[in-house]
Design an enzyme around this catalytic site. Structure first.
Site, PDB file in Angstrom:
ATOM      1  N   LYS A   1     -51.409  18.923  21.900  1.00 61.11           N
ATOM      2  CA  LYS A   1     -50.587  17.763  22.278  1.00 61.11           C
ATOM      3  C   LYS A   1     -49.203  18.151  22.817  1.00 61.11           C
ATOM      4  O   LYS A   1     -48.724  17.542  23.758  1.00 61.11           O
ATOM      5  CB  LYS A   1     -50.405  16.833  21.067  1.00 61.11           C
TER       6      LYS A   1
ATOM      7  N   THR B   1     -55.957  16.284  21.737  1.00 59.35           N
ATOM      8  CA  THR B   1     -55.712  16.313  20.297  1.00 59.35           C
ATOM      9  C   THR B   1     -55.347  17.725  19.858  1.00 59.35           C
ATOM     10  O   THR B   1     -55.129  18.611  20.690  1.00 59.35           O
ATOM     11  CB  THR B   1     -56.913  15.663  19.547  1.00 59.35           C
TER      12      THR B   1
ATOM     13  N   LYS C   1     -38.147  20.695   8.329  1.00 57.76           N
ATOM     14  CA  LYS C   1     -38.785  19.815   9.324  1.00 57.76           C
ATOM     15  C   LYS C   1     -38.423  18.351   9.058  1.00 57.76           C
ATOM     16  O   LYS C   1     -38.266  17.560   9.984  1.00 57.76           O
ATOM     17  CB  LYS C   1     -40.307  20.027   9.328  1.00 57.76           C
TER      18      LYS C   1
ATOM     19  N   ASP D   1     -49.814   7.213  20.801  1.00 58.95           N
ATOM     20  CA  ASP D   1     -49.791   7.198  19.323  1.00 58.95           C
ATOM     21  C   ASP D   1     -48.770   6.199  18.786  1.00 58.95           C
ATOM     22  O   ASP D   1     -49.010   5.541  17.775  1.00 58.95           O
ATOM     23  CB  ASP D   1     -49.485   8.597  18.761  1.00 58.95           C
TER      24      ASP D   1
ATOM     25  N   LEU E   1     -64.043  11.073  16.984  1.00 57.67           N
ATOM     26  CA  LEU E   1     -64.687   9.757  17.072  1.00 57.67           C
ATOM     27  C   LEU E   1     -64.418   9.104  18.423  1.00 57.67           C
ATOM     28  O   LEU E   1     -64.969   8.040  18.719  1.00 57.67           O
ATOM     29  CB  LEU E   1     -64.174   8.856  15.942  1.00 57.67           C
TER      30      LEU E   1
HETATM   31  N1  LIG Z   1     -54.993   7.497  12.755  1.00 59.35           N
HETATM   32  C1  LIG Z   1     -54.647   8.112  13.870  1.00 59.35           C
HETATM   33  O1  LIG Z   1     -54.814   7.599  14.976  1.00 59.35           O
HETATM   34  C2  LIG Z   1     -54.002   9.462  13.800  1.00 59.35           C
HETATM   35  C3  LIG Z   1     -53.245   9.948  14.903  1.00 59.35           C
HETATM   36  C4  LIG Z   1     -52.646  11.207  14.799  1.00 59.35           C
HETATM   37  C5  LIG Z   1     -52.813  11.963  13.633  1.00 59.35           C
HETATM   38  N2  LIG Z   1     -53.564  11.458  12.601  1.00 59.35           N
HETATM   39  C6  LIG Z   1     -53.728  12.228  11.355  1.00 59.35           C
HETATM   40  O2  LIG Z   1     -52.437  12.444  10.823  1.00 59.35           O
HETATM   41  C7  LIG Z   1     -52.376  13.677  10.135  1.00 59.35           C
HETATM   42  C8  LIG Z   1     -51.161  14.471  10.613  1.00 59.35           C
HETATM   43  O3  LIG Z   1     -51.326  14.791  12.000  1.00 59.35           O
HETATM   44  P1  LIG Z   1     -50.216  15.621  12.823  1.00 59.35           P
HETATM   45  O4  LIG Z   1     -50.717  15.700  14.206  1.00 59.35           O
HETATM   46  O5  LIG Z   1     -48.854  15.094  12.575  1.00 59.35           O
HETATM   47  O6  LIG Z   1     -50.359  17.050  12.113  1.00 59.35           O
HETATM   48  P2  LIG Z   1     -49.258  18.204  11.996  1.00 59.35           P
HETATM   49  O7  LIG Z   1     -48.292  18.153  13.129  1.00 59.35           O
HETATM   50  O8  LIG Z   1     -50.038  19.450  11.744  1.00 59.35           O
HETATM   51  O9  LIG Z   1     -48.428  17.827  10.648  1.00 59.35           O
HETATM   52  C9  LIG Z   1     -49.051  17.895   9.384  1.00 59.35           C
HETATM   53  C10 LIG Z   1     -48.109  17.293   8.327  1.00 59.35           C
HETATM   54  O10 LIG Z   1     -48.806  17.283   7.059  1.00 59.35           O
HETATM   55  C11 LIG Z   1     -48.016  18.020   6.100  1.00 59.35           C
HETATM   56  N3  LIG Z   1     -48.912  18.703   5.164  1.00 59.35           N
HETATM   57  C12 LIG Z   1     -50.019  19.409   5.472  1.00 59.35           C
HETATM   58  N4  LIG Z   1     -50.587  19.886   4.329  1.00 59.35           N
HETATM   59  C13 LIG Z   1     -49.806  19.457   3.291  1.00 59.35           C
HETATM   60  C14 LIG Z   1     -49.869  19.619   1.885  1.00 59.35           C
HETATM   61  N5  LIG Z   1     -50.853  20.305   1.316  1.00 59.35           N
HETATM   62  N6  LIG Z   1     -48.917  19.018   1.123  1.00 59.35           N
HETATM   63  C15 LIG Z   1     -47.919  18.307   1.702  1.00 59.35           C
HETATM   64  N7  LIG Z   1     -47.798  18.120   3.042  1.00 59.35           N
HETATM   65  C16 LIG Z   1     -48.740  18.689   3.829  1.00 59.35           C
HETATM   66  C17 LIG Z   1     -47.200  18.981   6.932  1.00 59.35           C
HETATM   67  O11 LIG Z   1     -46.095  19.429   6.167  1.00 59.35           O
HETATM   68  P3  LIG Z   1     -45.355  20.826   6.547  1.00 59.35           P
HETATM   69  O12 LIG Z   1     -44.410  20.485   7.651  1.00 59.35           O
HETATM   70  O13 LIG Z   1     -44.683  21.195   5.290  1.00 59.35           O
HETATM   71  O14 LIG Z   1     -46.436  21.783   6.946  1.00 59.35           O
HETATM   72  C18 LIG Z   1     -46.826  18.073   8.118  1.00 59.35           C
HETATM   73  O15 LIG Z   1     -45.787  17.189   7.763  1.00 59.35           O
HETATM   74  C19 LIG Z   1     -53.724  14.354  10.383  1.00 59.35           C
HETATM   75  O16 LIG Z   1     -54.537  14.119   9.266  1.00 59.35           O
HETATM   76  C20 LIG Z   1     -54.294  13.607  11.589  1.00 59.35           C
HETATM   77  O17 LIG Z   1     -55.707  13.570  11.582  1.00 59.35           O
HETATM   78  C21 LIG Z   1     -54.135  10.223  12.660  1.00 59.35           C
END
Ligand SMILES: NC(=O)c1ccc[n+]([C@@H]2O[C@H](COP(=O)([O-])OP(=O)(O)OC[C@H]3O[C@@H](n4cnc5c(N)ncnc54)[C@H](OP(=O)(O)O)[C@@H]3O)[C@@H](O)[C@H]2O)c1
Length: 274
Positions: free
Chosen positions: A66, A62, A155, A102, A16
């Protein structure tokens, strides 16, 4: 002012950011453009060289780049050396400076709504890249205690250590072990990717207090199951799009050195199917 800006990642079609930044350019009559540019994992170095050749003035970063972007920046702002990831890059005459917006983006809705974080008890779900920026934000605002709950407990433990190094009173737990403990917290944040595909809330919110603040950083869909359950309990809600806007505003101000047109950017986002 003119210039070309981009967001890089893979996948990138759903981003977006082009809508948000293009709306800001229109609002301020800046002759700039902003493109989404797909760079597959493993091709970041050559992708960046390409961006330099076409003289982009700045770009957002992204998933999945990152963390790797840290190695490719010539200079790093304090924000990204702390978090260990870059989401915004400024290109000044071929010198790339990395930032992480962020953390400020996450804190922005608290500031806008006048909610102080100091001494509040926090439950943070997730221990990925976004969760690390969020911990840095809670440490900056001197939250009282933080519990990190994650599917992969190791983690959660690592992020809990990072929290302690940054002055927070932290503990960790497996997300499946949270049970009905939501009642013990003032702020509950979902920083997992659970919700993106309309999955059930990662924890029960049945015991949540009505005066709690519930923040889901997943921004699409806007009303995740986690948010719906929190609304049923009467909690105060912060949506993921508010963080998305907060980080975009901060990136815009790094690049353009003028105040970002928040309302125009918000309108572009909410009108864009969020
Ligand atoms: N609003 C915003 O501006 C913004 C900014 C950044 C990110 N986000 C969103 O935030 C989310 C996380 O981003 P990230 O960059 O931190 O991703 P990431 O580094 O890939 O981390 C993903 C996290 O989600 C957990 N997870 C994934 N699938 C799961 C499941 N089925 N059950 C339980 N836990 C699960 C993972 O747990 P494990 O460690 O066990 O795999 C990990 O803690 C994404 O949806 C992203 O789009 C939003």
């Amino acid at each position: 002012m003119s210039g070309l800006f981009a967001v890089i990642g893979d996948p990138i079609d759903h981003s977006l950011s082009p809508n948000i930044h293009s709306a800001a350019f229109r609002e301020l009559n800046l002759g700039c453009s902003y493109i989404a540019y797909r760079i597959p994992k493993g091709q970041l170095k050559s992708g960046i060289e390409g961006l330099k050749k076409i003289q982009v003035s700045g770009f957002n970063v992204t998933v999945p780049h990152k963390v790797e972007m840290v190695k490719h920046a010539d200079k790093l702002d304090e924000s990204c050396s702390l978090i260990g990831a870059v989401n915004t890059v400024e290109n000044k005459d071929g010198v790339l400076k990395g930032y992480n917006t962020d953390m400020d983006g996450f804190l922005d809705p608290f500031k806008k709504k006048g909610i102080p974080i100091k001494d509040l008890k926090v439950l943070l779900l997730g221990a990925g890249g976004a969760a690390r920026a969020i911990v840095a934000g809670f440490a900056k605002e001197k939250a009282g205690e933080i519990t990190i709950a994650n599917r992969t407990v190791q983690k959660a433990e690592e992020l809990s250590e990072f929290s302690k190094e940054n002055g927070l009173d932290a503990t960790h737990v497996g997300v499946a072990e949270v049970g009905d403990s939501a009642k013990n917290y003032d702020i509950v944040v979902n920083a997992t990717s659970v919700g993106l595909k309309n999955e059930r809330s990662p924890i029960s919110l049945d015991s949540l207090r009505g005066d709690a603040i519930v923040y889901d950083i997943v921004y699409m869909p806007m009303n995740t199951d986690f948010i719906k359950r929190a609304k049923e309990r009467g909690a105060r809600i912060i949506f993921g799009y508010e963080m998305l806007l907060g980080q975009a505003v901060r990136a815009f101000e790094i690049w353009h050195d003028v105040k970002a047109p928040y309302d125009a950017m918000k309108k572009a986002l909410l009108g864009g199917g969020v």
